[in-house]
Structures are given as structure tokens and as C-alpha cells.
Scaffold this motif. Structure first.
Motif, PDB file in Angstrom:
ATOM      1  N   ASP A 116       0.882  -1.167   0.000  1.00 12.34           N
ATOM      2  CA  ASP A 116       0.000   0.000   0.000  1.00 12.34           C
ATOM      3  C   ASP A 116       0.914   1.210   0.000  1.00 12.34           C
ATOM      4  O   ASP A 116       1.714   1.396   0.923  1.00 12.34           O
ATOM      5  N   SER A 117       0.814   2.041  -1.032  1.00 16.28           N
ATOM      6  CA  SER A 117       1.799   3.112  -1.198  1.00 16.28           C
ATOM      7  C   SER A 117       1.211   4.247  -2.015  1.00 16.28           C
ATOM      8  O   SER A 117       0.122   4.137  -2.580  1.00 16.28           O
ATOM      9  N   GLY A 118       1.947   5.335  -2.078  1.00 16.83           N
ATOM     10  CA  GLY A 118       1.506   6.470  -2.878  1.00 16.83           C
ATOM     11  C   GLY A 118       2.580   7.528  -2.935  1.00 16.83           C
ATOM     12  O   GLY A 118       3.574   7.479  -2.205  1.00 16.83           O
ATOM     13  N   GLY A 119       2.358   8.511  -3.793  1.00 16.95           N
ATOM     14  CA  GLY A 119       3.340   9.572  -3.979  1.00 16.95           C
ATOM     15  C   GLY A 119       2.714  10.948  -3.947  1.00 16.95           C
ATOM     16  O   GLY A 119       1.525  11.125  -4.231  1.00 16.95           O
ATOM     17  N   GLN A 120       3.527  11.929  -3.570  1.00 13.75           N
ATOM     18  CA  GLN A 120       3.161  13.339  -3.681  1.00 13.75           C
ATOM     19  C   GLN A 120       3.904  13.909  -4.877  1.00 13.75           C
ATOM     20  O   GLN A 120       5.133  13.880  -4.917  1.00 13.75           O
ATOM     21  N   TYR A 121       3.142  14.388  -5.847  1.00 14.31           N
ATOM     22  CA  TYR A 121       3.692  15.014  -7.050  1.00 14.31           C
ATOM     23  C   TYR A 121       3.133  16.431  -7.144  1.00 14.31           C
ATOM     24  O   TYR A 121       2.097  16.737  -6.541  1.00 14.31           O
ATOM     25  N   MET A 122       3.765  17.281  -7.908  1.00 16.70           N
ATOM     26  CA  MET A 122       3.219  18.621  -8.112  1.00 16.70           C
ATOM     27  C   MET A 122       1.816  18.538  -8.696  1.00 16.70           C
ATOM     28  O   MET A 122       0.972  19.399  -8.440  1.00 16.70           O
ATOM     29  N   GLU A 123       1.564  17.494  -9.469  1.00 11.13           N
ATOM     30  CA  GLU A 123       0.250  17.362 -10.118  1.00 11.13           C
ATOM     31  C   GLU A 123      -0.802  16.695  -9.240  1.00 11.13           C
ATOM     32  O   GLU A 123      -1.973  16.613  -9.636  1.00 11.13           O
ATOM     33  N   GLY A 124      -0.426  16.204  -8.063  1.00 15.86           N
ATOM     34  CA  GLY A 124      -1.439  15.584  -7.219  1.00 15.86           C
ATOM     35  C   GLY A 124      -0.881  14.509  -6.308  1.00 15.86           C
ATOM     36  O   GLY A 124       0.331  14.273  -6.244  1.00 15.86           O
ATOM     37  N   THR A 125      -1.795  13.847  -5.619  1.00 19.87           N
ATOM     38  CA  THR A 125      -1.477  12.834  -4.616  1.00 19.87           C
ATOM     39  C   THR A 125      -2.031  11.488  -5.062  1.00 19.87           C
ATOM     40  O   THR A 125      -3.169  11.401  -5.526  1.00 19.87           O
ATOM     41  N   THR A 126      -1.244  10.431  -4.902  1.00 18.35           N
ATOM     42  CA  THR A 126      -1.699   9.103  -5.308  1.00 18.35           C
ATOM     43  C   THR A 126      -1.723   8.148  -4.120  1.00 18.35           C
ATOM     44  O   THR A 126      -1.003   8.325  -3.142  1.00 18.35           O
ATOM     45  N   ASP A 127      -2.555   7.119  -4.255  1.00 16.03           N
ATOM     46  CA  ASP A 127      -2.701   6.090  -3.221  1.00 16.03           C
ATOM     47  C   ASP A 127      -3.162   4.820  -3.917  1.00 16.03           C
ATOM     48  O   ASP A 127      -4.207   4.821  -4.577  1.00 16.03           O
ATOM     49  N   ILE A 128      -2.413   3.750  -3.787  1.00 20.09           N
ATOM     50  CA  ILE A 128      -2.733   2.501  -4.468  1.00 20.09           C
ATOM     51  C   ILE A 128      -2.289   1.320  -3.613  1.00 20.09           C
ATOM     52  O   ILE A 128      -1.250   1.388  -2.946  1.00 20.09           O
ATOM     53  N   THR A 129      -3.070   0.259  -3.623  1.00 19.32           N
ATOM     54  CA  THR A 129      -2.643  -0.993  -2.994  1.00 19.32           C
ATOM     55  C   THR A 129      -2.775  -2.121  -4.001  1.00 19.32           C
ATOM     56  O   THR A 129      -3.784  -2.219  -4.705  1.00 19.32           O
ATOM     57  N   ARG A 130      -1.751  -2.956  -4.042  1.00 23.09           N
ATOM     58  CA  ARG A 130      -1.816  -4.196  -4.806  1.00 23.09           C
ATOM     59  C   ARG A 130      -1.288  -5.326  -3.915  1.00 23.09           C
ATOM     60  O   ARG A 130      -0.374  -5.131  -3.106  1.00 23.09           O
ATOM     61  N   THR A 131      -1.886  -6.478  -4.074  1.00 23.57           N
ATOM     62  CA  THR A 131      -1.416  -7.674  -3.391  1.00 23.57           C
ATOM     63  C   THR A 131      -0.790  -8.577  -4.437  1.00 23.57           C
ATOM     64  O   THR A 131      -1.470  -8.989  -5.392  1.00 23.57           O
ATOM     65  N   PHE A 132       0.498  -8.847  -4.284  1.00 20.65           N
ATOM     66  CA  PHE A 132       1.250  -9.580  -5.290  1.00 20.65           C
ATOM     67  C   PHE A 132       1.454 -11.032  -4.855  1.00 20.65           C
ATOM     68  O   PHE A 132       1.827 -11.313  -3.711  1.00 20.65           O
ATOM     69  N   VAL A 133       1.244 -11.947  -5.790  1.00 26.00           N
ATOM     70  CA  VAL A 133       1.458 -13.376  -5.548  1.00 26.00           C
ATOM     71  C   VAL A 133       2.893 -13.700  -5.951  1.00 26.00           C
ATOM     72  O   VAL A 133       3.284 -13.519  -7.109  1.00 26.00           O
ATOM     73  N   LEU A 134       3.675 -14.163  -4.985  1.00 29.51           N
ATOM     74  CA  LEU A 134       5.097 -14.402  -5.237  1.00 29.51           C
ATOM     75  C   LEU A 134       5.412 -15.862  -5.556  1.00 29.51           C
ATOM     76  O   LEU A 134       6.525 -16.171  -5.967  1.00 29.51           O
ATOM     77  N   GLY A 135       4.456 -16.737  -5.368  1.00 28.45           N
ATOM     78  CA  GLY A 135       4.666 -18.164  -5.621  1.00 28.45           C
ATOM     79  C   GLY A 135       3.417 -18.936  -5.245  1.00 28.45           C
ATOM     80  O   GLY A 135       2.303 -18.469  -5.452  1.00 28.45           O
ATOM     81  N   GLU A 136       3.602 -20.101  -4.667  1.00 25.78           N
ATOM     82  CA  GLU A 136       2.461 -20.927  -4.278  1.00 25.78           C
ATOM     83  C   GLU A 136       1.645 -20.239  -3.180  1.00 25.78           C
ATOM     84  O   GLU A 136       2.204 -19.690  -2.231  1.00 25.78           O
ATOM     85  N   ILE A 137       0.330 -20.256  -3.345  1.00 25.94           N
ATOM     86  CA  ILE A 137      -0.566 -19.785  -2.300  1.00 25.94           C
ATOM     87  C   ILE A 137      -1.625 -20.852  -2.061  1.00 25.94           C
ATOM     88  O   ILE A 137      -1.873 -21.710  -2.925  1.00 25.94           O
ATOM     89  N   SER A 138      -2.259 -20.791  -0.899  1.00 22.23           N
ATOM     90  CA  SER A 138      -3.253 -21.801  -0.548  1.00 22.23           C
ATOM     91  C   SER A 138      -4.571 -21.538  -1.259  1.00 22.23           C
ATOM     92  O   SER A 138      -4.815 -20.432  -1.767  1.00 22.23           O
ATOM     93  N   ASP A 139      -5.430 -22.538  -1.282  1.00 23.74           N
ATOM     94  CA  ASP A 139      -6.761 -22.373  -1.862  1.00 23.74           C
ATOM     95  C   ASP A 139      -7.533 -21.295  -1.102  1.00 23.74           C
ATOM     96  O   ASP A 139      -8.299 -20.532  -1.701  1.00 23.74           O
ATOM     97  N   GLU A 140      -7.316 -21.231   0.214  1.00 28.53           N
ATOM     98  CA  GLU A 140      -7.998 -20.214   1.023  1.00 28.53           C
ATOM     99  C   GLU A 140      -7.552 -18.813   0.610  1.00 28.53           C
ATOM    100  O   GLU A 140      -8.384 -17.905   0.437  1.00 28.53           O
TER     101      GLU A 140
END
Length: 596
Positions: free
Chosen positions: A395-419
Motif C-alpha cells: 500500500d503506497s503512494g506519492g506526492q507530485y506537483m500534479e497531485g497525490t496518489t494512493d494505491i494498494t496491490r497484493t502480489f502473488v510471489l509463488g504458491e498460495i493456498s486455496d484459502e
């Protein structure tokens, strides 16, 4: 000193002043959500570092209230401090006022620094304590007497936000405010919220990390006003702007003496949930107070077309940084050393390369079970290595002269459970459902929140926070008065009617303590749609363009409508972001945004 030693030192000062209770909120003199280092008194006294919470110290006990975002973190950080965690809003947990009532003696004393307690909260507590005839001591900062190496107030020079970025001059903003004051018979408007002052004056600064504002107070009259600020932090453009708009510059701390000089026949507009108690206590008590939300709160939330156009541009810049990060993460995991901090540092470099002048908040880079803590912050002690398994929430974001951002992504790095796959997909369904909303004008976030929570509520699942918040323009990443919640939380002040131009986050999630955390977040803008015999329809324009990780999906759980939205979204991601990537990154992005 240890936390226990600090508490005992505070109790010694309390006994000297005949105080039964001392309150330490998470606040500066302006009721700002995130505060500068000088104002982190609650963190200093408790060891809990979350952005929200109130510490109450009695002669024998201590307790800390915080909300659901921080239950796990607070429980860990309060271990061995003798401070009891109070899970705010949970069944059976007393309110702060009730706790104080139970611990103060008849004709006893309650103390706090009146500059960091808002007037509304103090009056509510005093009302609860009325029958005990307690005395209030608000003129001393007892924590400041203990905190020997307290950081000084910042001194870095601020800057002026030109109309090419702000879209509206200070003169025009003031004219709108003067018009409201005249119509309502207001002679003085006291403004202490830093985001309002920054927006009205087009002034930005560096007094709070990640939040480009300057410590200041502003009092408007019908033909100008006074700003209370450290003049050394004003550049020539800011000074010229104040002079042009007949705003006198006074020292930051002069506010408390100045308000004593306001005539008793004045009519003052202020927001008592923001203006600190020390200011209102120094006003002539015969003055008529019009207690209401600052009009500028709604004005600045409804972004003008120049702000919106800048915001769309900056979200492409931010998307390039995030997509490059996703490419690096997904293609190099297991090949080179990575950790939560290494990942967040790398993302910050990518944002700076796109022109970010700062982050919009401290990056949450949370691997596996760490992601179950909604506002986890990796430290050298907690930092863990990323492996080719499980999920990383960023969950991250930036302050730019043109505005403010906020974004979250959940990344799968390998095997994950069915749950994990099941809840990853269900949370994405929640995001999509809200993204697709079409609704009649007059709806509030509370009317639409069920769209996001519905897929989770159907299965007895929920998340202990709002579904989304307003986002400022080169300002606070959490901006009122718009937001998504399933119920009204009065102190959040984020339940207004959704108006065209409001920027709004959409971030449902699933958090399983000790196991995993999942969140999918985009920013959206409220727009007008069709108007017909039923009224004005509204919709959301998504302005975040970063792939959702298709490796986490169970496609069987998605409806045809979900798939159509996701495919159309990913097509836009590729079209908007690919021109700014290398050949290898483009080839990867084509696969990452493939139709399903």
C-alpha cells in the motif's frame, strides 16, 4: 527512560497538580491526522506508533484507545508497558469519557495540553464529568516536561502552488468564502486545519512527513485576515500572495493572544471538532460562535478541472512506477535478495524517477502474516525476506506537483493456498462491484459501501475499516468529507453526499490474523452521468492503472460481468502504461494484462 518510567514521571507531575487523570491524544495543535515528530507525545509515552489513538493515564492505571486498523499492532507494542489496550468501538469497551469518569474523584482534576485537544471533545468529556465538579487544567504540557530530547518544530521553507497546478487562485477561493460569511452574518472565520489553510492560500510546506503542509492558523475577516506562521518558512511568492490578498503575517504562537482582542460582538465561524481548546478558551465568552464544518472542506474535495486533469496525468506517472515495480518483483523473486524494506525502498526510487517530491504516506510493504496488520510498517527488527511463496501486500503512494496518489496491490510471489486464492478473488470482486457503481445524485458513501462489503458479508467476513476515503490534491492522502463506510462514524466526518469531482479510494480487503492480508485499491473520481426523468445519475471514473495480479485469481468465482470489467480495465492499463516501458517490460505487461 522505559515506558513505565515515563508513566511514573508523569504521575509525579500529576500528583503535584492534584490531577487524577491526564489525557494524551494523537494530535498536534491543528487536529491533523498524521503529526510531525515534535507532536508524537502519545507514541513517546506509550510505545504505540500507529496514527490514531488516545492514551489516558491515571494515578494507578493507563489505557490506550485505538481503532480496528491497529488492534494487532497495538497489542504487540503495548506488551510489558502496563497500558491496557481498549479496542475502540468493540462491544464492552468503555468510552474514553466513561473511563475518565470512573477514575476521577469527586472534585478531582483532569489535565491535558489544551493546544492538542479539540474543543468539541473536551466539552463532551466535561459534560460527562459535570456532576463530579472536577477542575480542568489545560495550560501545561506535562509530557513536554518529561521529554528531554523532544524534536524541535521544523524550519524548512515552503512553496507556492501556482494556478497551473491548483486550478484556482487564492483570491478566487477567498471570494467564495467571503460570500458565505456575508450571507451568514459571519465577521470572523477561525481556521486551524492545515489542509484547509494550505488549499485556501495555495501554500505547501514540509512540516509533516508525507503531508505537504505548513504549521499555521488563519483568521479571515470580510476584507482580509491574519495568518499565524513562522515567517522564515515563507518564500517571496508566498509573502507576495498574502500581501496581494490583504492577509497580515504574524508569528505562529501569537494566535492565543490575538484571539483575546476580538470584539465581544463578533460572530465567529469555526469547527469545534478541529479548533483546539486553548484557542476557544481565550476568546471572549460573549462572542457568538457558529460551530460548523469549514466550508473549504467541501470546496477542496470537489476538484476543479485543472486539478483533475493534473491528477489523471500523475496517475499515469505513478502507474509506470508501480508497473515497473511489479515487473521487478515478479521476475526477480527467488533470484535476488528481497525483503519488505528492500522492496519498499526500490518502489520509492521508481516513484522519485517519475517526479515524486515525496511519498504520500509511509509505504506498507507487508509479507504473508504481516499483511494482516492493516497499517503494518516494516522496521529493521521486523523486516523479513521475500520468498517465492505467499503474498506481498504493498500500500503506497506519492506526492507530485500534479497531485497525490494512493494505491494498494497484493502480489502473488509463488504458491498460495486455496484459502488465500479464494479471498484474493472475493476481495477483487468487491473492488469491481464498487468500481462499476451507477447511482442517483444524493447518495452518500454509506449507500454504496454494501457493494464492496456484500461479497464478504455473504460469507460472514468483514474488515475493520472504511472501504475508502477522499484523497487530497498535493495534500493529505486521507481527505474528508467524502468516504465509504457502512455506518456513520461522526468523528471521521466522511459521510457527505458524493459530489462531482471528488476523488475517492476503493480498497476492500480480507485480513486473517497470523495468516495473510489482502487489499485491492484504486482511486476513482465521482462523475456525472445520464440525467433523465429519475434524476441525475452518477458514476465513478477509475484513474489508477496498474495490473491486478492475475496469478491470485480463481476465475471460476468471477461472474461474466466481473471478467468483462477486469478485461476492459487491463486493456486500458496496457494502452496507457506500455509506451513508457522497456521492451522486456512491455512483453511482460502484455501477459500480465491478458484477457481472462
Amino acid at each position: 527512560m522505559t515506558i513505565i518510567e515515563k508513566l511514573n514521571a508523569l504521575r509525579t507531575l500529576m500528583k503535584e497538580r492534584n490531577l487524577d487523570v491526564y489525557m494524551i491524544p494523537t494530535s498536534d495543535f491543528h487536529e491533523t491526522e498524521y503529526v510531525g515528530e515534535h507532536f508524537k507525545a502519545r507514541a513517546y509515552m506509550s510505545g504505540f506508533t500507529g496514527s490514531q489513538g488516545t492514551l489516558i493515564v491515571t494515578l494507578d492505571d493507563a489505557a490506550l484507545w485505538t481503532d480496528g486498523r491497529y488492534f494487532i499492532q497495538a497489542a504487540d507494542q503495548l506488551k510489558d508497558t502496563t497500558i491496557t489496550l481498549m479496542k475502540q468501538g468493540e462491544e464492552g469497551v468503555p468510552t474514553i469519557a466513561q473511563y475518565i469518569y470512573d477514575h476521577v474523584t469527586m472534585r478531582g482534576g483532569v489535565g491535558f495540553d489544551g493546544r492538542v485537544m479539540n474543543t468539541k471533545m473536551v466539552k463532551a468529556i466535561m459534560s460527562k464529568l459535570e456532576e463530579k465538579e472536577v477542575h480542568i487544567a489545560y495550560e501545561e504540557d506535562l509530557v513536554g516536561m518529561i521529554w528531554e530530547d523532544r524534536p524541535a518544530l521544523p524550519k524548512k521553507q515552503g512553496f507556492f502552488l501556482n494556478v497551473e497546478y491548483s486550478g484556482k487562485s487564492t483570491k478566487d477561493k477567498l471570494a467564495d468564502l467571503y460570500d458565505i460569511m456575508k450571507k451568514q452574518g459571519i465577521t470572523h472565520h477561525i481556521i486551524t486545519s492545515l489542509d484547509d489553510i494550505a488549499w485556501i492560500t495555495n501554500m505547501r510546506g514540509w512540516d509533516i512527513a508525507r503531508y505537504p503542509v505548513m504549521l499555521a492558523y488563519l483568521i479571515l475577516t470580510l476584507d482580509g485576515g491574519v495568518i499565524f506562521v513562522d515567517k522564515e518558512k515563507l518564500n517571496d511568492e508566498l509573502i507576495a500572495n498574502f500581501e496581494e490578498n490583504h492577509i497580515e503575517i504574524k508569528d505562529y504562537n501569537d494566535i492565543y493572544e490575538y484571539v483575546k482582542t476580538i470584539d465581544s460582538d463578533a460572530v465567529i465561524m469555526l469547527d469545534s471538532s478541529v479548533v483546539n481548546y486553548a484557542i476557544t478558551q481565550n476568546l471572549n465568552q460573549n462572542i457568538k460562535i457558529e460551530d460548523r464544518v469549514n466550508p473549504s472542506q467541501l470546496m477542496k474535495a470537489m476538484k476543479n478541472e485543472i486539478e483533475l486533469e493534473n491528477n489523471r496525468k500523475v496517475h499515469i506517472k505513478d502507474a509506470v512506477a508501480m508497473t515497473k515495480f511489479m515487473y521487478w518483483l515478479k521476475t526477480n523473486i527467488g533470484k535476488e535478495k528481497m525483503s519488505e524494506i528492500i522492496a519498499s525502498d526500490y518502489l520509492e526510487k521508481l516513484r522519485k524517477a517519475q517526479g515524486a517530491i515525496d511519498l504520500s504516506f509511509n509505504t506498507i510493504s507487508a509479507y504473508k502474516e504481516h499483511a494482516a496488520m492493516m497499517h503494518y510498517s516494516a522496521t529493521p527488527e521486523s523486516d523479513v525476506e521475500l520468498k517465492k511463496e505467499g503474498m506481498l501486500l504493498v500500500d503506497s503512494g506519492g506526492q507530485y506537483m500534479e497531485g497525490t496518489t494512493d494505491i494498494t496491490r497484493t502480489f502473488v510471489l509463488g504458491e498460495i493456498s486455496d484459502e488465500e486464492r479464494y479471498w484474493f478473488t472475493t476481495a477483487l470482486r468487491s473492488n469491481i462491484a464498487l468500481s462499476k457503481a451507477h447511482f442517483l445524485y444524493g447518495c452518500r458513501g454509506m449507500n454504496l459501501d454494501i457493494l464492496a462489503r456484500g461479497p464478504l458479508w455473504e460469507q460472514g467476513m468483514d474488515y475493520k475499516c472504511g472501504t475508502g476515503h477522499g484523497v487530497g490534491h498535493l495534500l493529505n492522502v486521507h481527505e474528508g468529507p467524502n468516504g465509504f463506510r457502512w455506518k456513520i462514524v461522526p468523528e471521521r466526518k466522511d459521510s457527505c453526499v458524493l459530489e462531482e469531482g471528488m476523488t475517492q479510494s476503493n480498497e476492500p480487503g480480507v485480513y486473517e490474523e497470523g495468516k495473510f492480508g489482502i487489499r485491492h485499491e484504486n482511486e476513482m473520481v465521482v462523475r456525472k452521468g445520464e440525467k433523465n426523468e429519475y434524476g441525475q445519475f452518477m458514476y465513478f471514473e477509475t484513474i489508477t492503472f496498474v495490473p491486478f495480479d492475475l496469478d491470485g485469481l480463481d476465475e471460476a468465482l468471477l461472474t461474466q460481468y466481473d471478467k468483462e470489467w477486469l478485461n476492459a480495465y487491463h486493456k486500458q492499463v496496457f494502452e496507457k502504461v506500455s509506451p513508457y516501458l522497456s521492451d522486456d517490460e512491455v512483453a511482460w505487461l502484455r501477459k500480465a494484462t491478458r484477457a481472462i
